[in-house]
Design a protein around this motif. Structure first.
Motif, short mmCIF file in Angstrom:
data_model
loop_
_atom_site.label_atom_id
_atom_site.label_comp_id
_atom_site.label_asym_id
_atom_site.label_seq_id
_atom_site.Cartn_x
_atom_site.Cartn_y
_atom_site.Cartn_z
N UNK A 120 0.85 -1.20 0.00
CA UNK A 120 0.00 0.00 0.00
C UNK A 120 0.89 1.25 0.00
N UNK A 121 1.98 1.20 0.77
CA UNK A 121 2.89 2.36 0.77
C UNK A 121 3.48 2.59 -0.62
N UNK A 122 3.84 1.50 -1.32
CA UNK A 122 4.35 1.66 -2.69
C UNK A 122 3.29 2.29 -3.60
N UNK A 123 2.04 1.85 -3.44
CA UNK A 123 0.96 2.41 -4.27
C UNK A 123 0.79 3.91 -3.99
N UNK A 124 0.83 4.29 -2.71
CA UNK A 124 0.69 5.71 -2.36
C UNK A 124 1.87 6.51 -2.89
N UNK A 125 3.04 5.92 -2.82
CA UNK A 125 4.24 6.61 -3.30
C UNK A 125 4.16 6.81 -4.82
N UNK A 126 3.74 5.76 -5.55
CA UNK A 126 3.62 5.86 -7.00
C UNK A 126 2.66 6.99 -7.37
N UNK A 127 1.57 7.10 -6.62
CA UNK A 127 0.58 8.13 -6.94
C UNK A 127 0.90 9.48 -6.28
N UNK A 128 2.13 9.61 -5.79
CA UNK A 128 2.62 10.88 -5.22
C UNK A 128 1.78 11.35 -4.03
N UNK A 129 1.34 10.38 -3.22
CA UNK A 129 0.50 10.70 -2.07
C UNK A 129 1.25 10.51 -0.75
N UNK A 130 2.55 10.33 -0.88
CA UNK A 130 3.37 10.05 0.31
C UNK A 130 4.61 10.93 0.29
N UNK A 131 4.93 11.51 1.46
CA UNK A 131 6.17 12.30 1.52
C UNK A 131 7.20 11.47 2.27
N UNK A 132 8.46 11.72 2.03
CA UNK A 132 9.52 11.03 2.78
C UNK A 132 9.88 9.68 2.18
N UNK A 133 10.94 9.10 2.74
CA UNK A 133 11.48 7.86 2.20
C UNK A 133 11.09 6.68 3.10
N UNK A 134 9.91 6.09 2.80
CA UNK A 134 9.44 5.01 3.69
C UNK A 134 10.33 3.78 3.60
N UNK A 135 10.96 3.57 2.42
CA UNK A 135 11.80 2.36 2.26
C UNK A 135 12.97 2.37 3.26
N UNK A 136 13.52 3.55 3.48
CA UNK A 136 14.62 3.69 4.45
C UNK A 136 14.13 3.28 5.86
N UNK A 137 12.91 3.70 6.19
CA UNK A 137 12.35 3.37 7.51
C UNK A 137 12.04 1.88 7.64
N UNK A 138 11.63 1.26 6.53
CA UNK A 138 11.35 -0.19 6.58
C UNK A 138 12.67 -0.94 6.78
N UNK A 139 13.72 -0.49 6.09
CA UNK A 139 15.03 -1.14 6.26
C UNK A 139 15.51 -1.00 7.71
N UNK A 140 15.30 0.18 8.29
CA UNK A 140 15.70 0.38 9.70
C UNK A 140 14.87 -0.52 10.61
N UNK A 141 13.59 -0.71 10.27
CA UNK A 141 12.72 -1.58 11.08
C UNK A 141 13.22 -3.03 11.03
N UNK A 142 13.61 -3.46 9.84
CA UNK A 142 14.10 -4.84 9.69
C UNK A 142 15.34 -5.04 10.57
#
Ligand SMILES: O=P(O)(O)OC[C@H]1O[C@](O)(CO)[C@@H](O)[C@@H]1O
Length: 327
Positions: free
Chosen positions: A145-167
């Motif tokens: 869902x985050x990727x879909x929001x990002x594709x449609x320019x509905x998300x600010x910031x770099x969520x992928x970086x945060x997911x990597x930090x979560x892992x």
């Protein structure tokens, strides 16, 4: 179920790869609103993302857990259809309505009717690996869902970086998380868990409640602070040691919410001997969320062990679906 929970950080890694490799079909446009439709383990990711967007949301983000979509859904709506099996009847009904309304649609599923309809109608459909209980796939669904929001320019910031930090956080903390989950489950054993948290973490409290329900085969309830200070707090009046309170807290919680939690603790302490505070770890919202999800998922399976039940089976839901299918 335990293996699936243990693999949660790996699931997040795989989820990133799935999202990075998916090529969206839908045209980018300016949306007036976003609706995520999905039930149970496939709807809760929507609630968590709604919390994440919170006061940053530029347009309304609605989470729908019903057979029907709101009347405002139309050509300027992005509808995110989330069903792991692809066969949940409420979600399939909403997909049909979204098609009729000419909304832009992105489906997240492992197959079933949702994938079939998406293929026929040529709408976006991000496919997840199949064969698991939907509630064990929260990492897959949230990330897509985050990727879909990002594709449609509905998300600010770099969520992928945060997911990597979560892992990284979950991998480093595995031993400690399991140890504290075991201790929490022991304290909650035989009690009705009552989960309290701040409003922007309500999704994670609901997730914990649902995992206690489905994995532990137990009842539980949740509420948020400040809202519960305006009603439920008054209900804490009689001694009741059958209730076990869990407070999901963050050092970053709004200061007056933290003050309220400390004061609430003093009141509740008079009526139950079990008050457990869990403080999140990590810096970003996603680290905190995934820390809570992982820890409380473990609590739910340890509760199942203590309760002497099989965490995976949900026979009562299956028989309800059987009855509905006959009708
Ligand atoms: O992700 P799906 O397949 O739509 O299922 C949604 C929910 O329905 C259930 O399968 C029960 O009906 C839950 O376990 C699940 O969380």
């Amino acid at each position: 179920m335990k293996e699936l929970i243990a693999d949660f950080p790996v699931q997040l890694e795989e989820a990133l790869i799935i999202g990075q490799n998916y090529h969206f079909l839908s045209a980018r446009k300016t949306f007036s609103n976003i609706v995520l439709t999905g039930l149970g383990g496939s709807g809760i990711g929507g609630s968590i993302i709604q919390n994440f967007l919170g006061d940053k949301a530029a347009i309304p983000f609605i989470v729908n857990k019903d057979y029907t979509l709101p009347a405002f859904v139309g050509e300027n709506t992005l509808v995110l259809v989330s069903s792991y099996s692809g066969n949940t009847e409420e979600t399939v009904a909403c997909l049909q309505q979204a098609l009729k309304a000419k909304a832009t649609i992105v489906c997240v599923t492992s197959g079933g009717k949702v994938a079939e309809v998406a293929r026929k109608k040529k709408v976006d459909c991000i496919l997840l690996p199949a064969g698991m209980p939907p509630r064990a796939c929260l990492g897959y669904s949230i990330v897509q869902v985050l990727f879909a929001l990002q594709y449609h320019k509905l998300l600010k910031g770099d969520f992928e970086k945060d997911i990597l930090a979560s892992i990284k956080l979950l991998k480093n903390e595995t031993g400690a998380i399991q140890k504290s989950a075991k201790a929490i489950a022991k304290k909650l054993n035989g009690k009705i868990p009552v989960i309290y948290t701040a409003p922007n973490f309500e999704g994670v409290a609901v997730r914990f409640r649902q995992q206690i329900n489905e994995n532990g085969k137990m009842l539980a309830w949740h509420n948020v602070i400040p809202e519960m200070n305006h009603n439920e707090l008054v209900g804490w009046r009689d001694k009741n040691d059958n209730l076990g309170v869990v407070m999901l807290r963050n050092e970053s919680d709004y200061s007056r919410v933290q003050m309220r939690m400390d004061s609430n603790k003093k009141v509740i302490k008079k009526y139950t001997s079990t008050i457990i505070e869990i403080f999140s770890q990590g810096k970003s919202y996603w680290e905190k969320i995934f820390y809570f999800v992982h820890l409380t998922d473990w609590v739910s399976v340890y509760l199942a062990d203590l309760h002497g039940v099989d965490a995976t089976e949900v026979k009562v839901i299956d028989s309800l679906k059987g009855e509905l299918n006959k009708a």
